[in-house]
Design an enzyme around this catalytic site. Structure first.
Site, PDB file in Angstrom:
ATOM      1  N   LYS A   1       0.763  -1.332  -0.164  1.00  0.00           N
ATOM      2  CA  LYS A   1       0.060   0.015  -0.186  1.00  0.00           C
ATOM      3  C   LYS A   1       0.996   1.202  -0.100  1.00  0.00           C
ATOM      4  O   LYS A   1       1.930   1.234   0.172  1.00  0.00           O
ATOM      5  CB  LYS A   1      -1.079   0.001   1.189  1.00  0.00           C
ATOM      6  CG  LYS A   1      -0.479  -0.100   2.433  1.00  0.00           C
ATOM      7  CD  LYS A   1      -1.149  -0.408   3.630  1.00  0.00           C
ATOM      8  CE  LYS A   1      -0.372  -0.362   4.995  1.00  0.00           C
ATOM      9  NZ  LYS A   1      -1.050  -1.016   5.962  1.00  0.00           N
TER      10      LYS A   1
ATOM     11  N   ARG B   1     -10.599  -0.237  14.814  1.00  0.00           N
ATOM     12  CA  ARG B   1     -10.339   0.586  13.432  1.00  0.00           C
ATOM     13  C   ARG B   1     -11.032   0.184  12.256  1.00  0.00           C
ATOM     14  O   ARG B   1     -11.755   0.905  11.706  1.00  0.00           O
ATOM     15  CB  ARG B   1      -8.751   0.555  13.305  1.00  0.00           C
ATOM     16  CG  ARG B   1      -8.251   1.775  12.293  1.00  0.00           C
ATOM     17  CD  ARG B   1      -6.725   1.257  12.000  1.00  0.00           C
ATOM     18  NE  ARG B   1      -6.497   0.301  11.413  1.00  0.00           N
ATOM     19  CZ  ARG B   1      -5.230   0.145  11.022  1.00  0.00           C
ATOM     20  NH1 ARG B   1      -4.288   0.889  10.904  1.00  0.00           N
ATOM     21  NH2 ARG B   1      -4.671  -1.144  10.194  1.00  0.00           N
TER      22      ARG B   1
ATOM     23  N   TYR C   1      14.879  30.569   7.362  1.00  0.00           N
ATOM     24  CA  TYR C   1      13.777  31.173   7.852  1.00  0.00           C
ATOM     25  C   TYR C   1      13.852  31.465   9.218  1.00  0.00           C
ATOM     26  O   TYR C   1      14.291  30.645  10.092  1.00  0.00           O
ATOM     27  CB  TYR C   1      12.715  30.291   7.463  1.00  0.00           C
ATOM     28  CG  TYR C   1      12.214  30.596   6.242  1.00  0.00           C
ATOM     29  CD1 TYR C   1      11.819  31.565   5.361  1.00  0.00           C
ATOM     30  CD2 TYR C   1      12.082  29.264   5.380  1.00  0.00           C
ATOM     31  CE1 TYR C   1      11.577  31.752   4.077  1.00  0.00           C
ATOM     32  CE2 TYR C   1      11.484  29.336   4.136  1.00  0.00           C
ATOM     33  CZ  TYR C   1      11.267  30.598   3.350  1.00  0.00           C
ATOM     34  OH  TYR C   1      10.716  30.574   2.157  1.00  0.00           O
TER      35      TYR C   1
ATOM     36  N   MET D   1      10.675  24.570   2.275  1.00  0.00           N
ATOM     37  CA  MET D   1       9.759  23.448   1.124  1.00  0.00           C
ATOM     38  C   MET D   1      10.832  22.325   0.498  1.00  0.00           C
ATOM     39  O   MET D   1      10.663  21.467   0.094  1.00  0.00           O
ATOM     40  CB  MET D   1       9.060  24.352   0.401  1.00  0.00           C
ATOM     41  CG  MET D   1       8.056  23.192  -0.482  1.00  0.00           C
ATOM     42  SD  MET D   1       7.011  24.489  -1.705  1.00  0.00           S
ATOM     43  CE  MET D   1       6.068  25.395  -0.282  1.00  0.00           C
TER      44      MET D   1
END
Ligand SMILES: *Cc1c(COP(=O)(O)O)cnc(C)c1O
Length: 345
Positions: free
Chosen positions: A33, A128, A242, A290
């Protein structure tokens, strides 16, 4: 070319499947998956099929459709989310086997695709996915008459060997399924390592195939190399990135590498991740942005051309630790921007 570079060792992947297969009491399936845990579902699944896997699991029907295209008609593809509204044509067209999670899904399946194979997922305490005791008691007489291919459940705490939930869920699974002739499945990677009484007829390893914990003996499957775009020298007192979150306490050399949180190297790694130039450690400094991360390479003799994050000196779980997460999340967050190279297949 400035994209990060993932090298996926399909030989190591095949080795890991075979090692878990050797431990498993019955058949060993493979869970692919989330794009084969981020590494590329098609090449990963083909290598696993070549190693001997015949039964595959995905999370959703759409993943099953691409997997069918990659693997052809000869393997079984099972879908954990079962038969959802809108899945019927996918399930029919790609010959998928939905793991039915509720009476509602069973009704949908019988109405839409009578005679089409299905499995059953039971909830043994994780709360779940799957049918709980009462619902199963109601549905079982009808479901069992239709001869499901598999009856399965999932362990919540299998990575903690001594957790009492393991024995509890095993007991519930026995009580819900003893006496049926359908093949049964309970164990993922962690469950395989708990021992044979957890194995039943089919095991479903995922993370262990890809080299992650709790399978300590796994061979490393992935290596991540990141090109350095630029290197610069800073005076003592200059700042980086940043928010100016890092300040040079000595004259420093900073390398800017081409990878960031858009590539799955989550921002929580800021100031915590360690990169490698061969075997030399280089700490990440400043914030992860990013597309870029800045790394202190002051102690290297030469400015590096590339730095390694996941590799021979640091596995995927070590990287996860720096980010406060688990290897599963690091792998499945690897984005589409890397170039992926497959070796050893
Ligand atoms: C993801 C998953 C697996 C594989 O688990 P690993 O811990 O990665 O081995 C097996 N079964 C189910 C139901 C899952 O959701």
């Amino acid at each position: 070319m400035s994209t990060g570079h993932l090298t996926v060792d399909l030989g190591a992947l095949a080795h890991n499947w075979q090692a878990l297969d050797a431990k498993s009491a019955g058949e060993t399936a493979a869970v692919v998956k989330a794009n084969g845990y981020g590494l590329g579902a098609a090449p990963v699944a083909k290598a696993l099929a070549k190693a001997g896997a015949r039964r595959f699991f995905v999370a959703v029907a759409e993943e099953g459709v691409s997997l069918r295209t990659a693997l052809g008609p000869d393997v079984e593809i099972n879908v954990f989310s079962g038969h959802m509204i809108g899945d019927t044509e996918l399930i029919r067209g790609a010959h998928l086997i939905p793991m039915i999670n509720s009476a509602e899904q069973l009704n949908r399946h019988m109405d839409a695709l009578p005679g089409h194979p299905f499995g059953v997922q039971l909830d043994t305490g994780m709360n779940r996915l799957g049918m709980e005791w009462d619902e199963w008691a109601e549905v079982a007489p009808i479901a069992m008459q239709l001869r499901p291919t598999l009856v399965m459940s999932h362990l919540a705490c299998a990575d903690e060997t001594d957790h009492p939930m393991n024995a509890y869920q095993l007991d519930v699974f026995h009580k819900m399924t003893d006496g049926i002739s359908t093949p049964r499945s309970l164990a993922a990677t962690g469950g395989i390592l708990l021992g044979k009484k957890y194995h039943f007829d089919v095991t479903r390893p995922g993370i262990g195939l890809y080299g992650g914990l709790p399978f300590r003996d796994a061979h490393a499957v992935v290596r991540m190399d990141l090109p350095v775009i630029q290197t610069r020298d800073l005076k003592k007192g200059e700042v980086v990135g940043y928010g100016n979150s890092w300040q040079a306490s000595r004259p420093s050399r900073i390398a800017t590498i081409s990878v960031g949180y858009a590539d799955g190297l989550i921002r929580a790694m800021s100031g915590k991740a360690t990169f490698f130039a061969d075997n030399r450690m280089c700490p990440a400094v400043g914030r992860v942005s990013m597309d870029l991360i800045t790394v202190d390479v002051t102690d290297l003799n030469e400015p590096p051309e590339a730095l390694t994050l996941v590799g021979p000196y640091q596995g995927v779980d070590k990287v996860a630790e720096a980010a406060g997460t688990i290897g599963y999340e690091i792998l499945t967050s690897l984005g589409a921007r890397y170039s992926r190279h497959y070796v050893g297949g």
